[in-house]
Design a protein around this motif. Structure first.
Motif, PDB file in Angstrom:
ATOM      1  N   VAL A 179       0.854  -1.182   0.000  1.00  0.00           N
ATOM      2  CA  VAL A 179       0.000   0.000   0.000  1.00  0.00           C
ATOM      3  C   VAL A 179       0.892   1.234   0.000  1.00  0.00           C
ATOM      4  O   VAL A 179       1.698   1.422   0.915  1.00  0.00           O
ATOM      5  CB  VAL A 179      -0.942   0.036   1.216  1.00  0.00           C
ATOM      6  N   VAL A 180       0.765   2.055  -1.021  1.00  0.00           N
ATOM      7  CA  VAL A 180       1.525   3.301  -1.119  1.00  0.00           C
ATOM      8  C   VAL A 180       0.559   4.457  -0.874  1.00  0.00           C
ATOM      9  O   VAL A 180      -0.406   4.643  -1.621  1.00  0.00           O
ATOM     10  CB  VAL A 180       2.186   3.450  -2.502  1.00  0.00           C
ATOM     11  N   VAL A 181       0.810   5.219   0.180  1.00  0.00           N
ATOM     12  CA  VAL A 181      -0.041   6.359   0.526  1.00  0.00           C
ATOM     13  C   VAL A 181       0.615   7.629  -0.014  1.00  0.00           C
ATOM     14  O   VAL A 181       1.698   8.006   0.416  1.00  0.00           O
ATOM     15  CB  VAL A 181      -0.235   6.469   2.048  1.00  0.00           C
ATOM     16  N   VAL A 182      -0.056   8.268  -0.963  1.00  0.00           N
ATOM     17  CA  VAL A 182       0.475   9.491  -1.556  1.00  0.00           C
ATOM     18  C   VAL A 182      -0.167  10.705  -0.881  1.00  0.00           C
ATOM     19  O   VAL A 182      -1.062  10.588  -0.051  1.00  0.00           O
ATOM     20  CB  VAL A 182       0.224   9.528  -3.076  1.00  0.00           C
ATOM     21  N   ASP A 183       0.323  11.873  -1.247  1.00  0.00           N
ATOM     22  CA  ASP A 183      -0.131  13.135  -0.658  1.00  0.00           C
ATOM     23  C   ASP A 183      -1.616  13.351  -0.941  1.00  0.00           C
ATOM     24  O   ASP A 183      -2.066  13.232  -2.081  1.00  0.00           O
ATOM     25  CB  ASP A 183       0.700  14.265  -1.258  1.00  0.00           C
ATOM     26  N   ALA A 184      -2.380  13.703   0.089  1.00  0.00           N
ATOM     27  CA  ALA A 184      -3.795  14.012  -0.086  1.00  0.00           C
ATOM     28  C   ALA A 184      -4.014  15.477  -0.429  1.00  0.00           C
ATOM     29  O   ALA A 184      -5.126  15.873  -0.800  1.00  0.00           O
ATOM     30  CB  ALA A 184      -4.582  13.662   1.180  1.00  0.00           C
ATOM     31  N   ASP A 185      -2.984  16.304  -0.295  1.00  0.00           N
ATOM     32  CA  ASP A 185      -3.104  17.711  -0.669  1.00  0.00           C
ATOM     33  C   ASP A 185      -3.356  17.816  -2.164  1.00  0.00           C
ATOM     34  O   ASP A 185      -2.814  17.044  -2.952  1.00  0.00           O
ATOM     35  CB  ASP A 185      -1.825  18.478  -0.333  1.00  0.00           C
ATOM     36  N   ARG A 186      -4.185  18.791  -2.555  1.00  0.00           N
ATOM     37  CA  ARG A 186      -4.437  19.037  -3.964  1.00  0.00           C
ATOM     38  C   ARG A 186      -4.258  20.524  -4.225  1.00  0.00           C
ATOM     39  O   ARG A 186      -4.934  21.356  -3.640  1.00  0.00           O
ATOM     40  CB  ARG A 186      -5.857  18.610  -4.354  1.00  0.00           C
ATOM     41  N   GLY A 187      -3.323  20.865  -5.098  1.00  0.00           N
ATOM     42  CA  GLY A 187      -3.087  22.256  -5.432  1.00  0.00           C
ATOM     43  C   GLY A 187      -2.214  22.358  -6.665  1.00  0.00           C
ATOM     44  O   GLY A 187      -1.622  21.381  -7.122  1.00  0.00           O
ATOM     45  N   LEU A 188      -2.103  23.564  -7.199  1.00  0.00           N
ATOM     46  CA  LEU A 188      -1.283  23.753  -8.386  1.00  0.00           C
ATOM     47  C   LEU A 188       0.186  23.516  -8.100  1.00  0.00           C
ATOM     48  O   LEU A 188       0.949  23.172  -9.000  1.00  0.00           O
ATOM     49  CB  LEU A 188      -1.476  25.178  -8.925  1.00  0.00           C
ATOM     50  N   ASP A 189       0.580  23.688  -6.852  1.00  0.00           N
ATOM     51  CA  ASP A 189       1.997  23.607  -6.534  1.00  0.00           C
ATOM     52  C   ASP A 189       2.501  22.188  -6.320  1.00  0.00           C
ATOM     53  O   ASP A 189       3.713  21.965  -6.253  1.00  0.00           O
ATOM     54  CB  ASP A 189       2.306  24.453  -5.290  1.00  0.00           C
ATOM     55  N   ASN A 190       1.619  21.208  -6.191  1.00  0.00           N
ATOM     56  CA  ASN A 190       2.113  19.852  -5.926  1.00  0.00           C
ATOM     57  C   ASN A 190       1.622  18.808  -6.921  1.00  0.00           C
ATOM     58  O   ASN A 190       1.703  17.614  -6.671  1.00  0.00           O
ATOM     59  CB  ASN A 190       1.761  19.416  -4.495  1.00  0.00           C
ATOM     60  N   ILE A 191       1.119  19.256  -8.074  1.00  0.00           N
ATOM     61  CA  ILE A 191       0.710  18.301  -9.102  1.00  0.00           C
ATOM     62  C   ILE A 191       1.909  17.473  -9.561  1.00  0.00           C
ATOM     63  O   ILE A 191       1.826  16.256  -9.730  1.00  0.00           O
ATOM     64  CB  ILE A 191       0.059  19.018 -10.303  1.00  0.00           C
ATOM     65  N   THR A 192       3.048  18.134  -9.722  1.00  0.00           N
ATOM     66  CA  THR A 192       4.246  17.420 -10.183  1.00  0.00           C
ATOM     67  C   THR A 192       4.699  16.394  -9.159  1.00  0.00           C
ATOM     68  O   THR A 192       4.998  15.245  -9.504  1.00  0.00           O
ATOM     69  CB  THR A 192       5.386  18.415 -10.470  1.00  0.00           C
ATOM     70  N   SER A 193       4.746  16.782  -7.887  1.00  0.00           N
ATOM     71  CA  SER A 193       5.213  15.842  -6.865  1.00  0.00           C
ATOM     72  C   SER A 193       4.254  14.671  -6.724  1.00  0.00           C
ATOM     73  O   SER A 193       4.684  13.526  -6.509  1.00  0.00           O
ATOM     74  CB  SER A 193       5.393  16.557  -5.521  1.00  0.00           C
ATOM     75  N   LEU A 194       2.954  14.910  -6.854  1.00  0.00           N
ATOM     76  CA  LEU A 194       1.985  13.822  -6.789  1.00  0.00           C
ATOM     77  C   LEU A 194       2.162  12.880  -7.977  1.00  0.00           C
ATOM     78  O   LEU A 194       2.153  11.648  -7.821  1.00  0.00           O
ATOM     79  CB  LEU A 194       0.562  14.385  -6.766  1.00  0.00           C
ATOM     80  N   THR A 195       2.344  13.462  -9.156  1.00  0.00           N
ATOM     81  CA  THR A 195       2.559  12.642 -10.351  1.00  0.00           C
ATOM     82  C   THR A 195       3.794  11.769 -10.190  1.00  0.00           C
ATOM     83  O   THR A 195       3.781  10.567 -10.512  1.00  0.00           O
ATOM     84  CB  THR A 195       2.720  13.542 -11.590  1.00  0.00           C
ATOM     85  N   MET A 196       4.868  12.353  -9.674  1.00  0.00           N
ATOM     86  CA  MET A 196       6.102  11.599  -9.514  1.00  0.00           C
ATOM     87  C   MET A 196       5.964  10.511  -8.449  1.00  0.00           C
ATOM     88  O   MET A 196       6.541   9.429  -8.576  1.00  0.00           O
ATOM     89  CB  MET A 196       7.253  12.539  -9.168  1.00  0.00           C
ATOM     90  N   SER A 197       5.203  10.773  -7.396  1.00  0.00           N
ATOM     91  CA  SER A 197       4.996   9.752  -6.363  1.00  0.00           C
ATOM     92  C   SER A 197       4.326   8.520  -6.945  1.00  0.00           C
ATOM     93  O   SER A 197       4.711   7.377  -6.653  1.00  0.00           O
ATOM     94  CB  SER A 197       4.139  10.319  -5.219  1.00  0.00           C
TER      95      SER A 197
END
Length: 364
Positions: A179-197
């Protein structure tokens, strides 16, 4: 340099949202307003001479763009990642991927990474054409079903903290499923980090970098278009208030600073009036706050607007709304739950449509 602020945003009170989202099943457009499925590019329209004169509801439900997978090297496995909770997870098999979150963001990312054929199930917010035939593993809206998940025997589960009950996630992990838990934050500033996770957990970091670059470029283009119709005088920006409602459950919240709505409003060219009244996070709405805010326009999720019977029902619930420009003009913009705060591959189109609805509504 883009003038519009794109600071951190957060989806807050996840347990509340999961409960409330499951309490409403009304279909879009049942309030009587026509559903708008496409919007012209902001750069191609002329702003209204007086953007505060527009009256009525605008119901947006953007037609879905087909998945356009990026290419890149084949998945390199096994891979060990440290997830957003600090848990070290080893993934050896991605043949049966189950990506789940409140707005269907991660599932679409997996498809855009070229691994859609490996996806074995979906949450209720993942309803784009390419995933529609996968079985649901959520019940009562957004409630996770351990039985449904285990029956699918996933080789890896990618999720965040926006869905519950959390005990279900722990049960899946206890069953030996990574189980990989990724960031639950949603914003313009973390789309890239979420995609990479998501990409790194699936062994395709090169594809992730390519997808993130594409999203960033498309978002930048969208923001440039938005800038062409937003008033240069900040005092002329429309005072916008995000109201989250689930009428059947008696839930009415104003989304303020760090709720995800503030970033959305500002990026689309509106003035997030919640900051002016000192509203942070998601807090119960009341007449006093609405009067203080004096919004020109309300931003809502479609199901929320439907659940209260449209703008008239909302005014009945909050009579003070009738003493605001938004209430007097009965002006509200609504968009489906899975689009409006998803922050992912559809963000460029969402921002464009909202900006047009704010400043060139006659073009819709």
């Amino acid at each position: 340099m883009l003038r519009r602020r794109t600071g951190a945003a957060r989806i807050v009170t996840s347990a509340l949202l999961v409960l409330a989202l499951g309490a409403c099943g009304a279909s879009a457009g049942s309030s009587g307003s026509d559903v708008i499925t496409e919007a012209p590019l902001a750069a191609d329209v002329t702003p209204a001479s007086d953007t505060r004169e527009f009256q009525g509801e605008l119901i947006l439900d953007l037609a879905d763009d087909p998945i356009d997978p990026v290419d890149g090297p084949e998945p390199a496995l096994p891979v060990t990642v440290t997830d957003n909770q600090g848990t070290e997870v080893e993934i050896t098999d991605i043949s049966r991927i189950l990506p789940l979150d409140l707005y269907g963001t991660t599932s679409r990312m997996v498809f855009e990474l070229g691994l859609g054929e490996n996806v074995i199930g979906r949450d209720v917010s993942s309803n784009f054409d390419e995933i529609a035939d996968r079985p649901l593993v959520t019940t009562n809206g957004h409630e996770l079903s351990a039985e449904a998940i285990l029956d699918l025997n996933p080789s890896v589960l990618i999720t965040d903290t926006s869905l519950g009950p959390w005990d279900v996630v722990l049960q899946i992990r206890d069953a030996g499923i990574p189980v990989v838990v990724v960031d639950a934050d949603r914003g313009l500033d973390n789309i890239t980090s979420l995609t990479m996770s998501v990409a790194e957990a699936l062994g395709v970091p090169e594809r992730g970098a390519k997808l993130a670059e594409r999203i960033e470029a498309e978002t930048a283009t969208s923001l440039e278009g938005v800038e062409t119709i937003v008033p240069t005088d900040l005092n002329q920006e429309l005072r916008t208030l995000f109201i989250y409602a689930r009428g059947q459950a008696g839930i009415y919240y104003i989304f303020g600073k760090n709720s995800g709505a503030d970033s959305l409003i500002e990026a689309a060219g509106g003035y997030d009036v919640s900051s002016e009244i000192g509203w942070s996070g998601a807090r119960p709405a009341n007449d006093e706050a609405i009067i203080s805010a004096q919004p020109d326009v309300l931003l809502m999720m479609t199901k929320g607007l439907e659940s209260v019977g449209g703008i008239d029902g909302l005014i009945e619930q909050f009579p003070a709304l009738a003493n605001t420009p938004a209430g007097q003009n009965k002006r509200v913009i609504a968009m489906p739950d899975e689009q409006i705060l998803s922050y992912g591959t559809r963000t460029p189109a969402v921002l464009n449509a909202l900006a047009v609805a704010l400043y060139a509504p006659g073009s819709l």
